[in-house]
Design a protein around this motif. Structure first.
Motif, PDB file in Angstrom:
ATOM      1  N   ARG A   1     -30.717 115.741 -15.800  1.00 32.24           N
ATOM      2  CA  ARG A   1     -30.148 116.275 -17.145  1.00 32.24           C
ATOM      3  C   ARG A   1     -29.265 117.443 -16.737  1.00 32.24           C
ATOM      4  NH1 ARG A   1     -30.776 116.142 -22.480  1.00 32.24           N
ATOM      5  NH2 ARG A   1     -32.292 114.374 -22.178  1.00 32.24           N
ATOM      6  N   ALA A   2     -28.071 117.304 -16.763  1.00 26.17           N
ATOM      7  CA  ALA A   2     -27.075 118.324 -16.359  1.00 26.17           C
ATOM      8  C   ALA A   2     -27.350 119.594 -16.943  1.00 26.17           C
ATOM      9  CB  ALA A   2     -25.832 117.893 -16.600  1.00 26.17           C
ATOM     10  N   ALA A   3     -27.298 120.727 -16.204  1.00 26.98           N
ATOM     11  CA  ALA A   3     -27.452 122.030 -16.735  1.00 26.98           C
ATOM     12  C   ALA A   3     -26.232 122.460 -17.543  1.00 26.98           C
ATOM     13  CB  ALA A   3     -27.700 123.169 -15.504  1.00 26.98           C
ATOM     14  N   LEU A   4     -25.187 121.673 -17.397  1.00 27.79           N
ATOM     15  CA  LEU A   4     -23.891 122.102 -18.117  1.00 27.79           C
ATOM     16  C   LEU A   4     -24.090 121.860 -19.391  1.00 27.79           C
ATOM     17  CD1 LEU A   4     -20.962 123.045 -18.265  1.00 27.79           C
ATOM     18  CD2 LEU A   4     -20.204 120.787 -17.688  1.00 27.79           C
ATOM     19  N   LYS A   5     -23.910 122.433 -20.442  1.00 31.98           N
ATOM     20  CA  LYS A   5     -24.042 122.176 -21.781  1.00 31.98           C
ATOM     21  C   LYS A   5     -22.417 122.064 -22.787  1.00 31.98           C
ATOM     22  CE  LYS A   5     -28.565 122.668 -22.538  1.00 31.98           C
ATOM     23  NZ  LYS A   5     -29.393 122.464 -23.638  1.00 31.98           N
ATOM     24  N   LEU A   6     -22.396 121.140 -23.294  1.00 29.90           N
ATOM     25  CA  LEU A   6     -21.209 120.807 -24.068  1.00 29.90           C
ATOM     26  C   LEU A   6     -21.542 121.358 -25.499  1.00 29.90           C
ATOM     27  CD1 LEU A   6     -20.321 116.969 -22.899  1.00 29.90           C
ATOM     28  CD2 LEU A   6     -19.501 119.437 -21.858  1.00 29.90           C
ATOM     29  N   PRO A   7     -20.797 122.332 -26.071  1.00 33.01           N
ATOM     30  CA  PRO A   7     -20.769 122.590 -27.504  1.00 33.01           C
ATOM     31  C   PRO A   7     -20.554 121.867 -28.339  1.00 33.01           C
ATOM     32  CG  PRO A   7     -18.742 123.754 -26.623  1.00 33.01           C
ATOM     33  CD  PRO A   7     -19.574 122.968 -25.309  1.00 33.01           C
ATOM     34  N   THR A   8     -20.944 121.713 -29.465  1.00 30.09           N
ATOM     35  CA  THR A   8     -20.796 120.817 -30.605  1.00 30.09           C
ATOM     36  C   THR A   8     -19.376 120.854 -30.818  1.00 30.09           C
ATOM     37  OG1 THR A   8     -22.766 121.415 -31.583  1.00 30.09           O
ATOM     38  CG2 THR A   8     -21.464 120.165 -32.989  1.00 30.09           C
TER      39      THR A   8
ATOM     40  N   VAL B   1     -16.663 120.486 -29.231  1.00 29.10           N
ATOM     41  CA  VAL B   1     -15.839 119.769 -28.507  1.00 29.10           C
ATOM     42  C   VAL B   1     -16.395 118.175 -28.423  1.00 29.10           C
ATOM     43  CG1 VAL B   1     -15.400 121.604 -26.678  1.00 29.10           C
ATOM     44  CG2 VAL B   1     -17.188 120.069 -26.040  1.00 29.10           C
ATOM     45  N   LEU B   2     -17.342 117.993 -29.125  1.00 29.70           N
ATOM     46  CA  LEU B   2     -17.883 116.624 -29.387  1.00 29.70           C
ATOM     47  C   LEU B   2     -17.493 115.880 -30.735  1.00 29.70           C
ATOM     48  CD1 LEU B   2     -21.440 117.600 -27.991  1.00 29.70           C
ATOM     49  CD2 LEU B   2     -19.848 116.341 -26.897  1.00 29.70           C
ATOM     50  N   PRO B   3     -17.502 114.712 -30.648  1.00 27.86           N
ATOM     51  CA  PRO B   3     -17.099 114.039 -31.621  1.00 27.86           C
ATOM     52  C   PRO B   3     -18.087 114.298 -32.895  1.00 27.86           C
ATOM     53  CG  PRO B   3     -16.859 112.508 -29.871  1.00 27.86           C
ATOM     54  CD  PRO B   3     -17.594 113.775 -29.296  1.00 27.86           C
ATOM     55  N   ALA B   4     -18.233 113.981 -34.142  1.00 30.83           N
ATOM     56  CA  ALA B   4     -18.843 114.244 -35.253  1.00 30.83           C
ATOM     57  C   ALA B   4     -20.335 113.369 -35.440  1.00 30.83           C
ATOM     58  CB  ALA B   4     -18.317 113.929 -36.525  1.00 30.83           C
ATOM     59  N   THR B   5     -20.161 112.371 -34.166  1.00 33.31           N
ATOM     60  CA  THR B   5     -21.453 111.460 -34.146  1.00 33.31           C
ATOM     61  C   THR B   5     -22.501 112.134 -33.345  1.00 33.31           C
ATOM     62  OG1 THR B   5     -20.317 110.559 -32.401  1.00 33.31           O
ATOM     63  CG2 THR B   5     -20.088 109.093 -34.191  1.00 33.31           C
ATOM     64  N   PHE B   6     -22.212 113.286 -32.948  1.00 27.43           N
ATOM     65  CA  PHE B   6     -23.351 113.967 -32.125  1.00 27.43           C
ATOM     66  C   PHE B   6     -24.010 115.216 -32.875  1.00 27.43           C
ATOM     67  CE2 PHE B   6     -20.909 112.270 -28.856  1.00 27.43           C
ATOM     68  CZ  PHE B   6     -21.606 111.824 -27.936  1.00 27.43           C
ATOM     69  N   LYS B   7     -25.146 115.397 -33.121  1.00 27.65           N
ATOM     70  CA  LYS B   7     -25.656 116.251 -33.903  1.00 27.65           C
ATOM     71  C   LYS B   7     -26.120 117.392 -33.182  1.00 27.65           C
ATOM     72  CE  LYS B   7     -27.428 112.336 -36.547  1.00 27.65           C
ATOM     73  NZ  LYS B   7     -26.869 111.177 -35.868  1.00 27.65           N
ATOM     74  N   GLY B   8     -25.215 118.055 -32.566  1.00 23.45           N
ATOM     75  CA  GLY B   8     -25.609 119.427 -31.827  1.00 23.45           C
ATOM     76  C   GLY B   8     -24.741 119.509 -30.315  1.00 23.45           C
ATOM     77  N   GLU B   9     -25.207 120.402 -29.695  1.00 20.10           N
ATOM     78  CA  GLU B   9     -24.575 120.706 -28.143  1.00 20.10           C
ATOM     79  C   GLU B   9     -25.477 119.473 -27.408  1.00 20.10           C
ATOM     80  OE1 GLU B   9     -25.444 124.408 -26.725  1.00 20.10           O
ATOM     81  OE2 GLU B   9     -27.504 123.730 -26.045  1.00 20.10           O
ATOM     82  N   ARG B  10     -24.890 119.032 -26.346  1.00 18.90           N
ATOM     83  CA  ARG B  10     -25.381 118.131 -25.572  1.00 18.90           C
ATOM     84  C   ARG B  10     -25.225 118.692 -24.187  1.00 18.90           C
ATOM     85  NH1 ARG B  10     -27.748 117.273 -29.208  1.00 18.90           N
ATOM     86  NH2 ARG B  10     -27.687 115.478 -30.609  1.00 18.90           N
ATOM     87  N   ASN B  11     -26.105 118.348 -23.232  1.00 20.40           N
ATOM     88  CA  ASN B  11     -25.971 118.261 -21.769  1.00 20.40           C
ATOM     89  C   ASN B  11     -24.910 117.338 -21.275  1.00 20.40           C
ATOM     90  OD1 ASN B  11     -29.222 118.350 -22.573  1.00 20.40           O
ATOM     91  ND2 ASN B  11     -28.748 119.863 -20.579  1.00 20.40           N
ATOM     92  N   ALA B  12     -24.305 117.631 -20.378  1.00 22.81           N
ATOM     93  CA  ALA B  12     -23.025 117.016 -19.758  1.00 22.81           C
ATOM     94  C   ALA B  12     -23.142 115.612 -19.647  1.00 22.81           C
ATOM     95  CB  ALA B  12     -22.237 117.662 -18.719  1.00 22.81           C
ATOM     96  N   SER B  13     -24.314 115.424 -18.921  1.00 27.11           N
ATOM     97  CA  SER B  13     -25.046 113.929 -18.448  1.00 27.11           C
ATOM     98  C   SER B  13     -26.378 113.885 -18.377  1.00 27.11           C
ATOM     99  CB  SER B  13     -24.046 113.609 -17.184  1.00 27.11           C
ATOM    100  OG  SER B  13     -24.488 112.437 -16.790  1.00 27.11           O
ATOM    101  N   THR B  14     -26.989 112.656 -18.375  1.00 27.40           N
ATOM    102  CA  THR B  14     -28.305 112.539 -18.275  1.00 27.40           C
ATOM    103  C   THR B  14     -28.498 111.248 -17.473  1.00 27.40           C
ATOM    104  OG1 THR B  14     -28.599 111.345 -20.317  1.00 27.40           O
ATOM    105  CG2 THR B  14     -29.221 113.634 -20.256  1.00 27.40           C
ATOM    106  N   GLY B  15     -29.669 111.065 -16.860  1.00 24.70           N
ATOM    107  CA  GLY B  15     -29.851 109.904 -16.053  1.00 24.70           C
ATOM    108  C   GLY B  15     -31.358 109.274 -16.137  1.00 24.70           C
ATOM    109  N   ILE B  16     -31.530 108.175 -16.129  1.00 20.30           N
ATOM    110  CA  ILE B  16     -33.226 107.577 -16.485  1.00 20.30           C
ATOM    111  C   ILE B  16     -33.150 106.462 -15.154  1.00 20.30           C
ATOM    112  CG2 ILE B  16     -33.385 108.332 -18.515  1.00 20.30           C
ATOM    113  CD1 ILE B  16     -33.396 105.248 -19.346  1.00 20.30           C
ATOM    114  N   TYR B  17     -34.437 106.322 -14.684  1.00 19.07           N
ATOM    115  CA  TYR B  17     -34.667 104.710 -14.396  1.00 19.07           C
ATOM    116  C   TYR B  17     -35.414 104.129 -15.640  1.00 19.07           C
ATOM    117  CZ  TYR B  17     -35.047 106.928  -9.584  1.00 19.07           C
ATOM    118  OH  TYR B  17     -35.289 107.296  -8.356  1.00 19.07           O
ATOM    119  N   PHE B  18     -35.276 102.736 -15.554  1.00 14.98           N
ATOM    120  CA  PHE B  18     -35.712 101.850 -16.559  1.00 14.98           C
ATOM    121  C   PHE B  18     -36.230 100.623 -16.207  1.00 14.98           C
ATOM    122  CE2 PHE B  18     -34.928  98.841 -20.229  1.00 14.98           C
ATOM    123  CZ  PHE B  18     -35.722  99.404 -21.020  1.00 14.98           C
ATOM    124  N   LEU B  19     -37.259 100.226 -16.358  1.00 12.38           N
ATOM    125  CA  LEU B  19     -38.117  99.147 -15.739  1.00 12.38           C
ATOM    126  C   LEU B  19     -38.203  97.954 -17.050  1.00 12.38           C
ATOM    127  CD1 LEU B  19     -39.573  97.563 -13.259  1.00 12.38           C
ATOM    128  CD2 LEU B  19     -41.680  98.671 -14.429  1.00 12.38           C
TER     129      LEU B  19
END
Length: 171
Positions: free
Chosen positions: A32-39, A41-59
């Motif tokens: 989970r990136a420490a860098l936060k993107l403020p609302t 600069v994001l499209p209206a489909t986002f409901k608040g600020e977001r971390n710049a990027s995230t990653g998961i393993y998925f099985l």
């Protein structure tokens, strides 16, 4: 395809400390990136600020599936181990695209691919008793506030041409 016999679904679930996911399968967030993107600069489909990027393993294992869902960001999938993963993507205009995530590129599989923001998508392993271990990277970062699990009746009404696969891959 020859698999390392020491690496099966249980091996990965145990050693990567994976937990059940609401859409099906098992996962663990790895980044989970420490860098936060403020609302602002994001499209209206986002409901608040977001971390710049995230990653998961998925099985995912044969007999289970990742149910149709959509998110507000692009999601890049990366193949790690097991058998190919079939990902069904219904684009906003209604086109169904069937992707094969895997390493046998001569058979049309791809070791990474992107599902576009706003598409409905679901996945399953189609090899009997098989499994797949993949990674997913989302940018801007994933947040459950942007996650929508598909409703079978609503999706079938919106995309009647795909009613069969929607029935198979919704809960």
């Amino acid at each position: 395809m020859t698999l390392n016999q020491n690496h099966n679904a249980e091996y990965w679930r145990k050693h990567l400390q994976l937990e059940s996911h609401v859409e099906g399968g098992s996962f663990r967030e790895t980044y989970r990136a420490a860098l936060k993107l403020p609302t602002s600069v994001l499209p209206a489909t986002f409901k608040g600020e977001r971390n710049a990027s995230t990653g998961i393993y998925f099985l995912l294992e044969y007999g289970d599936f990742s149910a149709f869902h959509r998110i507000a960001a692009d999601e890049m999938w990366h193949f790690y181990d097991g058998y190919a993963l079939t990902i069904y993507e219904i684009k906003p205009g209604g086109e169904l695209v069937v992707h094969q995530l895997g390493k046998q590129v001569h058979l049309g599989e791809r070791p990474q691919l992107v599902i576009s923001a706003g598409s409905w998508f679901a996945s399953r392993v189609e090899v009997t008793n098989g499994y797949t271990l993949v990674g997913c990277t989302v940018a801007p970062g994933f947040d459950f506030a942007d996650f929508e699990l598909g409703d079978r009746a609503e999706l079938q009404k919106a995309y009647p041409a795909h009613a069969g696969i929607i029935a198979a891959l919704t809960r």
